[in-house]
Design a protein around this motif. Structure first.
Motif, mmCIF file in Angstrom:
data_model
loop_
_atom_site.group_PDB
_atom_site.id
_atom_site.type_symbol
_atom_site.label_atom_id
_atom_site.label_comp_id
_atom_site.label_asym_id
_atom_site.label_seq_id
_atom_site.Cartn_x
_atom_site.Cartn_y
_atom_site.Cartn_z
ATOM 1 N N VAL A 55 -35.557 46.095 51.399
ATOM 2 C CA VAL A 55 -36.056 47.281 51.604
ATOM 3 C C VAL A 55 -34.888 47.762 50.689
ATOM 4 O O VAL A 55 -34.241 47.740 50.533
ATOM 5 C CB VAL A 55 -36.356 47.824 52.948
ATOM 6 N N VAL A 56 -36.124 48.356 49.387
ATOM 7 C CA VAL A 56 -35.263 49.080 48.315
ATOM 8 C C VAL A 56 -35.984 50.024 48.344
ATOM 9 O O VAL A 56 -37.060 50.242 48.194
ATOM 10 C CB VAL A 56 -35.973 48.168 47.181
ATOM 11 N N LEU A 57 -35.488 51.423 48.575
ATOM 12 C CA LEU A 57 -35.427 52.707 48.209
ATOM 13 C C LEU A 57 -35.329 53.147 46.507
ATOM 14 O O LEU A 57 -34.445 53.140 46.910
ATOM 15 C CB LEU A 57 -35.189 53.803 49.447
ATOM 16 N N VAL A 58 -36.665 53.215 46.414
ATOM 17 C CA VAL A 58 -36.173 54.086 45.125
ATOM 18 C C VAL A 58 -36.712 55.786 44.932
ATOM 19 O O VAL A 58 -37.783 56.359 45.104
ATOM 20 C CB VAL A 58 -37.031 53.500 43.979
ATOM 21 N N THR A 59 -35.490 56.568 45.611
ATOM 22 C CA THR A 59 -35.710 57.863 45.494
ATOM 23 C C THR A 59 -34.046 58.550 45.267
ATOM 24 O O THR A 59 -33.429 58.323 45.227
ATOM 25 C CB THR A 59 -36.213 58.410 46.909
ATOM 26 N N ASP A 60 -34.369 60.463 44.516
ATOM 27 C CA ASP A 60 -33.774 61.225 44.697
ATOM 28 C C ASP A 60 -33.305 62.406 45.822
ATOM 29 O O ASP A 60 -32.346 63.216 45.473
ATOM 30 C CB ASP A 60 -33.109 61.699 43.153
ATOM 31 N N ASP A 61 -34.161 61.800 47.348
ATOM 32 C CA ASP A 61 -34.248 62.863 47.944
ATOM 33 C C ASP A 61 -32.975 62.469 48.854
ATOM 34 O O ASP A 61 -33.740 61.310 49.513
ATOM 35 C CB ASP A 61 -36.019 63.301 48.016
ATOM 36 N N PRO A 62 -32.193 63.230 49.631
ATOM 37 C CA PRO A 62 -31.506 63.189 49.961
ATOM 38 C C PRO A 62 -32.807 62.444 52.214
ATOM 39 O O PRO A 62 -31.860 61.716 52.652
ATOM 40 C CB PRO A 62 -30.462 63.869 50.713
ATOM 41 N N ASP A 63 -33.306 63.468 51.881
ATOM 42 C CA ASP A 63 -34.085 63.814 53.428
ATOM 43 C C ASP A 63 -34.754 63.099 53.793
ATOM 44 O O ASP A 63 -34.815 61.793 55.039
ATOM 45 C CB ASP A 63 -34.375 65.273 53.732
ATOM 46 N N ALA A 64 -35.564 61.812 52.408
ATOM 47 C CA ALA A 64 -36.382 61.051 52.263
ATOM 48 C C ALA A 64 -35.640 59.415 52.782
ATOM 49 O O ALA A 64 -36.006 58.615 53.275
ATOM 50 C CB ALA A 64 -37.198 60.592 50.854
ATOM 51 N N VAL A 65 -34.163 59.573 52.150
ATOM 52 C CA VAL A 65 -33.101 58.827 52.115
ATOM 53 C C VAL A 65 -32.804 58.440 53.545
ATOM 54 O O VAL A 65 -32.644 57.384 54.705
ATOM 55 C CB VAL A 65 -32.522 58.636 51.273
#
Length: 657
Positions: A55-65
């Motif tokens: 799974v690759v997570l592309v996001t800049d949101d710490p909470d989403a990470v």
């Protein structure tokens, strides 16, 4: 990247602001790996069922990470998670690592796609690598090879201390094939193991033998598939360890377990046989049941019983099993002193023969018969009770080394039990018979104490009774007429056959003694189911009068007596009808013999509890009730008891139990 990654699946999850098209296209274009682009909101549904390879997570949101990395860890703990923000920051990297992300790769990194694929590949081979490291750490191999899918040695390493065992060095092995190093069947098994490892991608195990110049060794191998291709071919890492000593211990353990299981079965058979003997109505029934149950257990292929005739021959009585060829051959050569059943009878000890087909010298005819009936082992068990020998039980087995020490002990108990039961059946038949056979033997010049005493002092010796103590010693009560007790006692103490002698009473011209003997001909007769009626020695000539059942083997009894007294002759054989008395007739006979005073004394003592333990009345109290002195009461009591016991013990002058 190589094309063999084309089957992998990567889920690329981005937030609403994330641009994913260029990453998806780059991965597909460069590698051909399957990529499923989704939004982060769709990630939870994507984790259900078969998990993705990564799974690759592309996001800049710490909470989403944090939330989504933890979600993947909970749903599919083994799936690698790569956090790949567009801009990235130190804070975001910290959040990703604390949430236990597999990797953190910013999208502006030049090796973005390579890093993602490395995480996928690392996950796919992680379990195999851990097992590989465990093998190296805990089971350091004696031999290590790299072998191609076709069985060709590509690399080879052998411990220096093991090199001397082989005719071919490790260096010379490279380039050869499994078929060159092993027999065809073994090479096929090892090649099958290599194919399984490559096809399944899992570590395989196999055990095999290696012939060296001096011995045969046992090896255990771990076959580890590798992704690295050598010369364009798939290959495995072959790690082999010498387990010869372990295999030897395991074989010994299995052998002991098998022996224990067999011994338990044997003991169960012996126990069942013994249980059935208790109810056996005759000797024939005893012997038939023993042979049948031994063969029915499937532990033995044949069993028979031979009877000792006493003239140096053994006669077949009964048997069971299918080893008929061997049995017929043995019967034809029954006079051969080397036969185990003859040795068992003569020695009184169990005889065994293992590896029958390999024994030398073995008569050709007997060896042929043993091969025909698959006889590998024989045990011969003497059937005895005390000093009486009735014959031998022979048992055949198709197992090598069938009769271990423990198994022999079980058969020894069985032989003794059969002997005891035969003796008991004979005595039972004699006890309840209405008609018996009376045998009269004449014995000239015996070597026992009674014969020596009669020869020396011209006296007459009569056996009153003979019995056996709990510790197996024989004792006799003998009345001697024509010589005083002191002389008899002195002679008895000097005689080798007498362990101990006691003077019971001395009448001047005669006496009665109690002797404890080391051996006794009387005891031998009683062990053959004989009731002794009278034994008298006069002028150094003995007369022995015995009773046996109508179906008794008279020859066996005569031979048993001849074994003790060399000059023995059967001078008479008579059928005798026993006098049958009812309980009332016997009671009236005793009452007629008792005086009024004796009967009164017995009744007062019996009903007053004098014979109880502890006593309810003392002798003085019984005497007071009779109005006589205690000595007078005891005199009447003893005479009355003697009259009662005489009717029981001396009716017909029975001298043995």
């Amino acid at each position: 990247m190589e094309s063999d990654t084309s089957g992998e699946l990567i889920v690329l999850a981005t937030d609403a602001r994330g641009a994913r098209a260029h990453v998806t296209d780059e991965i597909r274009d460069r590698t051909g790996v399957s990529v499923r682009p989704i939004s982060i909101a769709e990630l939870e549904g994507c984790l259900e069922g078969e998990p993705p390879d990564a799974v690759v997570l592309v996001t800049d949101d710490p909470d989403a990470v944090r939330t989504n990395v933890e979600r993947v860890r909970e749903e599919t703990p083994d799936t690698p998670v790569v956090v790949s923000p567009r801009d990235g920051s130190e804070r975001l990297a910290t959040v990703a690592l604390r949430a236990r992300a597999t990797d953190y790769v910013s999208q502006d990194e030049t090796r973005l796609v390579d890093r993602i694929l490395e995480s996928v590949r690392s996950h796919a081979s992680r379990d195999r690598s851990e097992e590989f490291r465990r093998i190296l750490a805990e089971e350091l191999p004696d031999e290590a090879f790299v072998i191609g899918a076709d069985g060709t040695y590509l690399e080879a390493t052998v411990r220096p201390e093991s090199e001397g065992l082989y005719e071919t060095s490790a260096a010379e092995l490279v380039g050869t094939n499994l078929g060159d190093a092993f027999p065809e069947r073994t090479a096929e098994e090892l090649l099958d193991c290599i194919e399984r490892a490559i096809e399944t991608g899992e570590i395989q195990s196999v055990e095999y033998d290696v012939e060296t110049g001096e011995e045969r060794l046992r090896y255990e191998a771990r076959v580890v598939p590798t992704d690295r291709r050598i010369g364009g071919r798939r290959a495995v890492v072959w790690l082999a360890r010498d387990i010869t000593e372990r295999a030897k211990r395991e074989r010994e353990l299995r052998a002991r377990q098998a022996e224990l299981e067999t011994l338990n079965r044997i003991n169960a058979v012996v126990r069942r046989v013994i249980e059935t003997l208790v109810e056996a109505p005759s000797r024939n029934a005893i012997e038939r049941e023993v042979c049948r149950q031994l063969v029915d257990s499937e532990l033995y292929c044949g069993s028979w019983i031979a009877e000792w005739t006493g003239d140096g021959a053994l006669a077949y009585r009964t048997g069971a099993g299918e080893a008929t060829t061997y049995l017929e051959c043995v019967q034809e050569g029954s006079d051969d002193p080397g036969r185990p059943f003859r040795r068992a009878v003569r020695s009184g000890e169990i005889q065994t023969e293992d590896h029958v087909l390999e024994r030398e010298p073995l008569p050709d005819q007997l060896q042929t018969a043993a091969a025909a009936d698959d006889v590998e082992a024989v045990v011969a068990v003497p059937i005895t009770y005390e000093d009486a020998t009735y014959g031998a039980l022979t048992v055949l087995a198709s197992r090598d080394d069938a009769f271990s020490e423990s198994e022999r002990a079980g058969f020894e108990l069985l032989g003794e039990t059969i002997g005891f039961t035969i003796m008991a059946v004979k005595n039972r038949q004699l006890l309840f018979a209405d008609t018996v056979v009376e045998l009269e033997f004449r014995i000239d010049g015996g070597e026992t104490f009674s014969f020596d005493l009669s020869r020396e002092y011209d006296c007459t010796c009569s056996l009153e009774w003979s019995g056996t103590t709990a510790n197996g010693r024989t004792f006799q009560f003998v009345t001697i007429d024509g010589i005083d007790g002191e002389t008899v006692l002195e002679e008895a103490n000097d005689h080798d056959s007498i362990e101990e002698c006691r003077l019971v009473h001395d009448r001047g011209g005669g006496c009665t003694i109690e002797m404890r003997l080391s051996e006794s001909g009387v005891r031998t007769l009683t062990n053959h189911g004989v009731t002794i009626r009278d034994v008298t020695v006069e002028d150094a000539v003995g007369t022995c009068l015995v009773e046996v059942s109508q179906d008794a083997n008279v020859r066996e009894i005569a031979d048993a007596l001849s074994a003790i007294y060399e000059n023995t002759e059967l001078v008479a054989r008579r059928e005798v009808d026993r006098q049958v008395r009812t309980a009332a007739e016997r009671r009236n006979l005793i009452l007629d013999e008792l005086t009024d005073r004796q009967l009164t004394t017995l009744r007062l003592a019996y009903y007053g509890g004098f014979f109880d333990w502890p006593r309810e009345s003392t002798g003085e109290e019984v005497a007071e009730a009779m109005d006589v002195s205690p000595p007078t009461m005891h005199q009447h009591l003893r005479k009355g008891l003697k009259t009662v016991l005489s009717e029981f013990f001396e009716a017909g002058r029975t001298t043995s139990e």
